[in-house]
Write an enzyme that holds these catalytic residues in place. Structure first.
Site, short mmCIF file in Angstrom:
data_model
loop_
_atom_site.label_atom_id
_atom_site.label_comp_id
_atom_site.label_asym_id
_atom_site.label_seq_id
_atom_site.Cartn_x
_atom_site.Cartn_y
_atom_site.Cartn_z
CG HIS A 1 -56.17 -3.79 31.05
ND1 HIS A 1 -55.59 -2.55 30.97
CD2 HIS A 1 -55.15 -4.66 31.27
CE1 HIS A 1 -54.29 -2.67 31.16
NE2 HIS A 1 -53.99 -3.94 31.32
P1 TYD Z 1 -51.65 -5.97 34.21
O1 TYD Z 1 -51.72 -4.47 34.30
O2 TYD Z 1 -52.93 -6.72 34.08
O3 TYD Z 1 -50.66 -6.37 33.00
P2 TYD Z 1 -50.83 -6.12 31.43
O4 TYD Z 1 -51.76 -4.98 31.25
O5 TYD Z 1 -49.48 -5.80 30.92
O6 TYD Z 1 -51.30 -7.39 30.82
O7 TYD Z 1 -50.82 -6.49 35.46
C1 TYD Z 1 -50.38 -7.83 35.58
C2 TYD Z 1 -50.26 -8.16 37.06
O8 TYD Z 1 -49.30 -7.33 37.68
C3 TYD Z 1 -51.57 -7.97 37.81
O9 TYD Z 1 -51.71 -9.05 38.74
C4 TYD Z 1 -51.39 -6.70 38.58
C5 TYD Z 1 -49.89 -6.61 38.77
N1 TYD Z 1 -49.41 -5.21 38.75
C6 TYD Z 1 -49.03 -4.60 39.94
O10 TYD Z 1 -49.08 -5.21 41.02
N2 TYD Z 1 -48.59 -3.31 39.90
C7 TYD Z 1 -48.52 -2.60 38.75
O11 TYD Z 1 -48.12 -1.41 38.75
C8 TYD Z 1 -48.92 -3.23 37.52
C9 TYD Z 1 -48.87 -2.51 36.21
C10 TYD Z 1 -49.37 -4.54 37.57
#
Ligand code: TYD
Length: 139
Positions: A53
């Site tokens: 993303h």
């Molecule tokens: P995401 O940022 O999509 O993970 P990655 O980029 O590592 O694949 O986040 C995964 C899940 O965690 C998503 O449901 C959102 C949640 N999340 C939070 O609630 N707070 C945060 O600070 C982060 C980074 C993620």
């Protein structure tokens, strides 16, 4: 410290000591933003990919505190892959880059320092939307 507009590896201070080494990150000094949030990624099963993303506003520094992994960054025109395997290097990723983390070694630990609080609206999770966002940015 400011004015960094491209994704790049930053070398962090390293205090060598026979008792064990120490590294430091102070915001605005070693990284070009104020830290609003810290999170870490761990227990990644072999072959899994994280990220995939872009962020509209969030700038970040990603550090391999333990083990190793690769980070692919894409500015909408070209892609680069950086490998992190030392805890005194961090990848600075400005806002507006697509990024994906992959090839995690067993027991790797990825620390992410973020310039923003968590805000789902800051994410661009669809690659086609990201390319459209990049084109708008050029105008
Ligand atoms: P995401 O940022 O999509 O993970 P990655 O980029 O590592 O694949 O986040 C995964 C899940 O965690 C998503 O449901 C959102 C949640 N999340 C939070 O609630 N707070 C945060 O600070 C982060 C980074 C993620």
């Amino acid at each position: 410290m400011n004015g960094i507009t491209e994704a790049q590896i930053l070398q962090l201070p390293k205090i060598l000591d026979p008792r064990g080494n120490l590294s430091i990150i102070e915001d605005d000094l070693h990284i070009p933003f104020k830290i609003q949030r810290v999170y870490w990624i761990y227990d990644v099963p072999g072959g899994q990919v994280r990220g995939g993303h872009a962020f509209r506003e969030q700038q970040e520094l990603i550090v391999a505190l333990s083990g190793s992994f690769d980070i692919m960054v894409d500015d909408g025109q070209s892609r680069r892959t950086f490998s992190l395997n030392r805890s005194y290097y961090g990848l600075f990723v400005p806002a507006g880059y697509w990024r994906q983390m992959q090839n995690f070694s067993t027991n790797s630990l990825a620390l992410v320092l973020s310039s923003t609080r968590y805000d789902e609206k800051d994410y661009i999770r669809d690659y086609e939307d990201f390319l459209t966002y990049c084109k708008k940015d050029e105008k």
